[in-house]
Motif scaffolding. Structure first.
Motif, PDB file in Angstrom:
ATOM      1  N   THR A   1     -22.926  12.001 -25.999  1.00  0.00           N
ATOM      2  CA  THR A   1     -21.863  12.208 -24.854  1.00  0.00           C
ATOM      3  C   THR A   1     -22.277  12.495 -23.682  1.00  0.00           C
ATOM      4  O   THR A   1     -21.591  12.613 -22.557  1.00  0.00           O
ATOM      5  CB  THR A   1     -21.206  13.717 -25.639  1.00  0.00           C
ATOM      6  N   LYS A   2     -23.788  12.868 -23.415  1.00  0.00           N
ATOM      7  CA  LYS A   2     -24.192  13.171 -22.220  1.00  0.00           C
ATOM      8  C   LYS A   2     -24.165  11.769 -21.249  1.00  0.00           C
ATOM      9  O   LYS A   2     -24.543  10.735 -21.698  1.00  0.00           O
ATOM     10  CB  LYS A   2     -25.625  13.664 -22.218  1.00  0.00           C
ATOM     11  N   PRO A   3     -24.283  11.867 -20.028  1.00  0.00           N
ATOM     12  CA  PRO A   3     -24.229  10.921 -18.937  1.00  0.00           C
ATOM     13  C   PRO A   3     -25.554  10.134 -18.953  1.00  0.00           C
ATOM     14  O   PRO A   3     -26.553  10.768 -19.289  1.00  0.00           O
ATOM     15  CB  PRO A   3     -24.046  11.390 -17.442  1.00  0.00           C
ATOM     16  N   ILE A   4     -25.409   8.730 -18.977  1.00  0.00           N
ATOM     17  CA  ILE A   4     -26.792   8.032 -18.946  1.00  0.00           C
ATOM     18  C   ILE A   4     -26.649   7.144 -17.803  1.00  0.00           C
ATOM     19  O   ILE A   4     -25.700   6.342 -17.592  1.00  0.00           O
ATOM     20  CB  ILE A   4     -26.855   7.335 -20.365  1.00  0.00           C
ATOM     21  N   CYS A   5     -27.650   7.022 -16.836  1.00  0.00           N
ATOM     22  CA  CYS A   5     -27.860   6.317 -15.607  1.00  0.00           C
ATOM     23  C   CYS A   5     -29.061   5.320 -16.024  1.00  0.00           C
ATOM     24  O   CYS A   5     -30.147   5.684 -16.477  1.00  0.00           O
ATOM     25  CB  CYS A   5     -27.759   6.960 -14.540  1.00  0.00           C
ATOM     26  N   ALA A   6     -29.015   4.354 -15.115  1.00  0.00           N
ATOM     27  CA  ALA A   6     -30.279   3.629 -15.008  1.00  0.00           C
ATOM     28  C   ALA A   6     -31.304   4.511 -14.331  1.00  0.00           C
ATOM     29  O   ALA A   6     -31.186   5.083 -13.223  1.00  0.00           O
ATOM     30  CB  ALA A   6     -30.041   2.362 -13.955  1.00  0.00           C
ATOM     31  N   ASN A   7     -32.597   4.255 -14.496  1.00  0.00           N
ATOM     32  CA  ASN A   7     -33.615   4.859 -13.609  1.00  0.00           C
ATOM     33  C   ASN A   7     -34.364   3.862 -12.878  1.00  0.00           C
ATOM     34  O   ASN A   7     -34.241   2.490 -13.202  1.00  0.00           O
ATOM     35  CB  ASN A   7     -34.749   5.646 -14.733  1.00  0.00           C
ATOM     36  N   ILE A   8     -35.175   4.068 -12.106  1.00  0.00           N
ATOM     37  CA  ILE A   8     -36.041   3.288 -11.227  1.00  0.00           C
ATOM     38  C   ILE A   8     -36.661   2.125 -12.115  1.00  0.00           C
ATOM     39  O   ILE A   8     -36.712   1.057 -11.392  1.00  0.00           O
ATOM     40  CB  ILE A   8     -36.750   4.051 -10.337  1.00  0.00           C
ATOM     41  N   ASP A   9     -37.162   2.328 -12.951  1.00  0.00           N
ATOM     42  CA  ASP A   9     -37.940   1.363 -13.909  1.00  0.00           C
ATOM     43  C   ASP A   9     -37.223   0.125 -14.181  1.00  0.00           C
ATOM     44  O   ASP A   9     -37.787  -1.041 -14.455  1.00  0.00           O
ATOM     45  CB  ASP A   9     -38.680   1.957 -15.155  1.00  0.00           C
ATOM     46  N   LEU A  10     -35.853   0.457 -14.296  1.00  0.00           N
ATOM     47  CA  LEU A  10     -35.111  -0.882 -14.775  1.00  0.00           C
ATOM     48  C   LEU A  10     -35.314  -1.935 -13.599  1.00  0.00           C
ATOM     49  O   LEU A  10     -34.971  -3.176 -13.930  1.00  0.00           O
ATOM     50  CB  LEU A  10     -33.492  -0.576 -14.531  1.00  0.00           C
TER      51      LEU A  10
END
Length: 471
Positions: free
Chosen positions: A400-409
């Motif tokens: 349920t926690k938000p997930i975002c792209a990190n710089i490594d993507l």
């Protein structure tokens, strides 16, 4: 006696040229406990909870345990309301300045910004033009390596990892410093600037020597151009000449700025602070930070992302089809595809929740170069992964926690566009982060001024000694 004159029959030298521990390990009842019976704390969440131990120096809500105070930077990804973490847009602030504005101003003015950021990190203030020029000139004057160092260094570059080469190379520079244990502020600045000047060439030498040896030719390392920025210098040594564009150098400059600093709690910076708190020399502290950054849970993650992207391109027929891309991401999460780890690399972060500002900047500046190089479809696929992955992870994992792209993507894709070999992805990260390490090292030495010494609760059982003959 030179290396070629060493007598391999000498009693102190083994005949093997490499060490294969698995091949030489003795397997017998007498060695079983040696390898299998190590005394360790088993992973037991209840045990950690009952002792109120913050595993990984993390609180129960995932936030980091506060270990110090800093004026260098702030990594913001959530806010606290009534004792609860509330997701927030990501923000990276360096010495009071938003990283997005620092990058944007340099790009809008068509100038390189990394050296400005170096000055900001080391002094806490933005430079005047004359101060920036003097800093750039100081770095440029240190790029050439001592001749005696070069006579020794290439002999030590044979390694499976250029990060290990960098760590050894930094430790070797200790021997060429007349006052290596001096931890006064002027000497610390000199060491930091010299490493910023030399590490790009050291990494390139390690890469070029290895490739040249494999191809049966001599490595060519061009003489540094004193007017070049850090980004231009890196591209010059990678391309073995000046065949790079201004746009390429400007994009690499963005990457250097984004990697320069990311708070005192990230693993490599904290490692640097731990060593620095003992008042050891700068070379030892930076070598330790490099060793930490090498880890696949830290700076080494970008290579995993690139391998995942290649796997997705190979197995997804229609890159513009949301359903097909999401279906393959689901297979990755279910350990049915890619490396079987069940991870979508480049997604999620320890601090950032709704967004990673560095990933947003990467996406913005990478789009232009991708179109120039005819890689628009690959870039669009990465954006699609970023958009679809959070929902796929919620569906598969129930998180349920938000997930975002990190710089490594995005970093591996950008480095690939710039022609950076994969084995140099993390070394370039290390080159850039040296500025942040230096700032935190000096803050630890002159600010906190106390050796870091956390405690561990003992959970061992008492034992009665049994004489050797009775065991």
């Amino acid at each position: 006696m030179s290396m070629t004159e060493i007598n391999l029959r000498h009693p102190l030298i083994a005949e093997r040229t490499t060490i294969d521990f698995a091949e030489t390990r003795e397997v017998s009842p007498a060695t079983k406990r040696l390898y299998d019976g190590a005394v360790m704390v088993p992973y037991d969440e209840e045990l950690f909870r009952s002792h109120d131990v913050k595993r990984g120096l993390r609180n129960a809500d995932g936030s980091g345990v506060v270990a110090g105070l800093t004026r260098i930077s702030d990594v913001h990804g959530y806010r606290r309301e009534n004792g609860t973490l509330v997701p927030d847009e990501g923000k990276l602030t360096i010495c009071g300045y938003n990283i997005e504005k620092l990058v944007a101003h340099a790009q809008q003015e068509q100038r390189f910004g990394y050296e400005e950021l170096v000055f900001l990190l080391l002094t806490g203030e933005l430079p005047r033009q004359d101060e920036l020029d003097a800093t750039c000139a100081r770095i440029a004057s240190q790029r050439l390596l001592p001749m005696d160092y070069i006579n020794e260094f290439p002999l030590t570059t044979k390694s499976k990892s250029i990060m290990n080469v960098l760590a050894r190379a930094v430790l070797m520079l200790y021997a060429f410093d007349e006052t290596p244990d001096d931890i006064s502020a002027p000497h610390e600045i000199d060491v930091a600037l010299s490493l910023l000047a030399r590490l790009p060439r050291i990494a390139a030498i390690a890469h070029s020597v290895r490739n040249a040896e494999f191809e049966g030719r001599r490595a060519h390392i061009p003489r540094p151009n004193p007017s070049y920025s850090m980004a231009e210098t890196i591209l010059q040594v990678l391309r073995e000449g000046d065949n790079f564009t201004h746009d390429e150098a400007m994009l690499l400059d963005v990457m250097l700025m984004l990697h320069a600093e990311h708070g005192g709690g990230n693993n490599s910076t904290f490692a640097c602070r731990v060593l620095s708190s003992s008042a050891t020399d700068a070379y030892s502290a930076y070598a330790a930070a490099i060793g930490s950054l090498k880890g696949p849970r830290h700076g080494g993650a970008n290579s995993k992302v690139m391998a995942m992207h290649a796997d997705i391109r190979e197995h997804v027929r229609r890159w513009d089809d949301d359903g097909e891309v999401a279906g393959y991401l689901m297979k990755i999460l279910n350990r049915e595809a890619f490396d079987g780890a069940g991870l979508i690399y480049g997604m999620g972060h320890a601090v950032y929740t709704l967004s990673d500002p560095r990933a947003k900047i990467c996406r913005q500046y990478a789009r232009k170069l991708a179109e120039q190089k005819g890689l628009g479809e690959e870039f669009a696929l990465i954006e699609r992964i970023e958009r679809l992955a959070p929902q796929v992870m919620r569906d598969v994992r129930g998180t349920t926690k938000p997930i975002c792209a990190n710089i490594d993507l995005y970093t591996g894709f950008i480095y690939n566009m710039l022609g950076v070999p994969e084995d140099l992805y993390t070394p370039i990260f290390a080159v850039a982060r040296t500025a942040g390490w230096a700032a935190h090292r000096m803050e630890e030495i002159y600010g906190a001024n106390r050796i870091i010494r956390p405690a561990y609760n003992s959970v061992m059982e008492q034992a009665g000694y049994v004489p050797l003959a009775e065991r």
